[in-house]
Write an enzyme that holds these catalytic residues in place. Structure first.
Site: not given
Length: 324
Positions: A128, A293
């Site tokens: 991320d 994610h």
């Protein structure tokens, strides 16, 4: 498939350390996890793992044991604004260049080097926001790296609304996959967070973190609140101004061995975002995992296998040089 070994919040395999960065103008003190490989495993070098949002150093809990088994010393900081690391008020403290300098200082400190000395090149991985950090690290300081690994890279009033541990806890549960009991949507990538729907007593359980892990995250985020972590989203102009020199000087290519692990069901950072990576990473290995994610947790076994295959090649081709 066999369960993947992972750290617990109070795991004996890691030490909690802190370091105040000497060159940091905000006098920022970083918290980091430090893990040494077993005495029976030959040391192969140092790895630095960089988390993103909304995460902590503990987000790499499934990967640290793997890296230890490969003989790597592992450093995992809470990045600026997160967990036990300071959360300065100045947005410049969260610029990618500033954070890269801070992380390099931590590596230098752990390796016993004096300020300004070259470090023993490291394995660097990010997820991320950590992915954005590692790419900039590779552009600013390629001489300090053996390879780069990344999983997904990448004005709000949320920081004023998420006040108090229980509200933050509910927010984290939602971002870690929990849903409301009545099915009402609290968060999606297109619309963001519906603060009115974030009712503490109506949020179900997360499928990705257990009870002990969730309480650990809630406690850590409650230390400084959410303002520091969200500061990362307010630095685009600062980053542009600082990084313009890289492109002006043609330093926009990464030639280091690079692994990109793409999560096929990541709606926040979809696979299409990495479609042209080969134009900027000239020694690229690209892999996929069937995950959202949170691939580090959700597809830990598959992700770790990609890490292992890639790192075994890098460590063989770039053996650790003996210290003089």
């Amino acid at each position: 498939m066999a369960a993947v070994d992972k750290l617990t919040p109070n795991d004996h395999r890691v030490q909690h350390k802190s370091y105040t960065i000497p060159s940091n103008p905000y006098n920022t003190t970083y918290h980091y996890l430090l893990a040494e490989p077993p005495s029976s495993t030959p040391t192969t070098g140092t790895a630095l793992l960089v988390h993103g949002f909304p995460d902590l150093s503990f987000g790499w809990r499934y990967q640290v044991p793997l890296l230890l088994s490969l003989g790597l010393r592992v450093i995992v900081p809470d990045i600026a604004g997160f967990g036990r690391t300071d959360a300065p008020s100045d947005l410049h403290a969260y610029s990618l260049q500033r954070v890269v300098k801070d992380l390099l200082a931590i590596v230098r400190h752990v390796q016993g080097k004096a300020e300004g000395d070259d470090v023993e090149p490291i394995v660097l991985a990010g997820h991320d926001w950590g992915g954005a950090v590692v790419w900039r690290f590779a552009l600013w300081h390629p001489e300090a790296l053996r390879c780069v690994i990344s999983l997904q890279w990448a004005g709000t009033e949320v920081d004023e609304a998420l006040v108090g541990r229980e509200k933050i806890r509910a927010f984290l549960k939602v971002l870690y996959g929990a849903r409301r009991d009545d099915g009402k949507q609290v968060f999606n990538v297109a619309k963001g967070l519906d603060l009115e729907a974030l009712e503490v007593d109506k949020i179900g359980e997360s499928p990705l973190v257990n009870g002990e892990e969730l309480e650990y995250y809630a406690d850590e985020y409650a230390r400084n609140g959410i303002k520091g972590p969200l500061s990362w989203y307010k630095t685009s102009k600062i980053n542009f101004d600082e990084e313009k020199v890289l492109f002006d000087e043609g330093r926009d290519k990464i030639t280091l061995p690079t692994l990109m692990v793409v999560a096929l069901r990541d709606n926040a950072l979809p696979p299409a975002m990495s479609a042209n990576m080969h134009e900027y990473c000239t020694n690229l290995t690209k892999k996929e995992v069937n995950a959202t994610h949170w691939a580090l947790w959700e597809a830990a076994g598959e992700t770790n296998q990609h890490f292992k295959d890639f790192l075994q090649g890098v460590l063989k081709e770039q053996p650790l040089k003996a210290s003089i």
